[in-house]
Design a protein around this motif. Structure first.
Motif, short mmCIF file in Angstrom:
data_model
loop_
_atom_site.label_atom_id
_atom_site.label_comp_id
_atom_site.label_asym_id
_atom_site.label_seq_id
_atom_site.Cartn_x
_atom_site.Cartn_y
_atom_site.Cartn_z
N TYR A 155 0.84 -1.20 0.00
CA TYR A 155 0.00 0.00 0.00
C TYR A 155 0.88 1.25 0.00
O TYR A 155 1.89 1.32 0.68
CB TYR A 155 -0.90 0.03 1.23
N GLY A 156 0.49 2.23 -0.84
CA GLY A 156 1.24 3.48 -0.94
C GLY A 156 2.46 3.40 -1.81
O GLY A 156 3.23 4.36 -1.89
N TYR A 157 2.65 2.28 -2.50
CA TYR A 157 3.85 2.11 -3.34
C TYR A 157 3.87 3.13 -4.47
O TYR A 157 2.84 3.43 -5.08
CB TYR A 157 3.85 0.69 -3.94
N GLN A 158 5.04 3.64 -4.73
CA GLN A 158 5.26 4.52 -5.89
C GLN A 158 6.49 4.01 -6.62
O GLN A 158 7.47 3.63 -5.99
CB GLN A 158 5.49 5.97 -5.47
N GLU A 159 6.41 4.02 -7.94
CA GLU A 159 7.56 3.62 -8.74
C GLU A 159 8.75 4.51 -8.38
O GLU A 159 8.59 5.71 -8.16
CB GLU A 159 7.25 3.77 -10.24
N PRO A 160 9.94 3.94 -8.30
CA PRO A 160 11.13 4.76 -8.03
C PRO A 160 11.23 5.88 -9.04
O PRO A 160 11.04 5.68 -10.24
CB PRO A 160 12.29 3.77 -8.16
N GLY A 161 11.49 7.11 -8.56
CA GLY A 161 11.60 8.27 -9.43
C GLY A 161 10.29 8.97 -9.70
O GLY A 161 10.26 10.06 -10.25
N ALA A 162 9.16 8.34 -9.32
CA ALA A 162 7.85 8.98 -9.52
C ALA A 162 7.60 9.98 -8.39
O ALA A 162 7.97 9.74 -7.25
CB ALA A 162 6.74 7.92 -9.53
N GLU A 163 7.03 11.09 -8.72
CA GLU A 163 6.74 12.09 -7.69
C GLU A 163 5.35 12.57 -7.79
O GLU A 163 4.68 12.62 -8.69
CB GLU A 163 7.71 13.26 -7.82
#
Length: 132
Positions: free
Chosen positions: A124-132
């Motif tokens: 939960y709350g995962y974001q792709e590395p480098g995504a903002e």
């Protein structure tokens, strides 16, 4: 030492049936019975100790498992092959569907005791590395 979850006890009507069910879906091994427990150990070392208790004393719980994409495919195929009802949400409003929360895939199903089980490919709350 940092704090880690070591084990939890999962109440069931039949500890062998419950341990075997989840181990099969997740591709894990059922451990050797010791005392009132049938253990199933996850890859990060957390042991799920299934204990038989009277049916009326089972409080339904929720357990979520983080799987790789490949492991999800295998587990989801087993859920479907066993004709276990599944849902895209924890409330059962989207039967026969999976979700794509946090850029991954997830599905909810119940074990033989009514415990809510969830398999996900992204926390939960995962974001792709480098995504903002």
């Amino acid at each position: 030492m940092s704090v880690q979850l070591n084990h939890t006890i999962i109440h069931s009507r039949d500890n062998r049936e419950s341990a075997t069910f989840l181990a099969h879906i997740l591709g894990l091994e059922v451990g050797t019975e010791w005392g009132p427990f049938i253990p199933v150990e996850t890859s990060n070392g957390v042991t799920l100790d299934f204990a038989t208790v009277p049916a009326g004393s089972i409080t339904v719980q929720h357990y979520a498992f983080l799987l790789s994409e490949e492991e999800f495919d295998v587990a989801f195929a087993k859920i479907r092959a066993a004709r276990v009802p599944y849902f895209a949400d924890p409330h059962g409003r989207h039967p026969g569907e999976i979700n794509h929360n946090d850029g991954g895939r997830g599905v909810y199903f119940t074990d033989p005791n009514g415990h809510g089980m969830e398999i996900i490919t992204r926390p939960y709350g995962y974001q792709e590395p480098g995504a903002e």
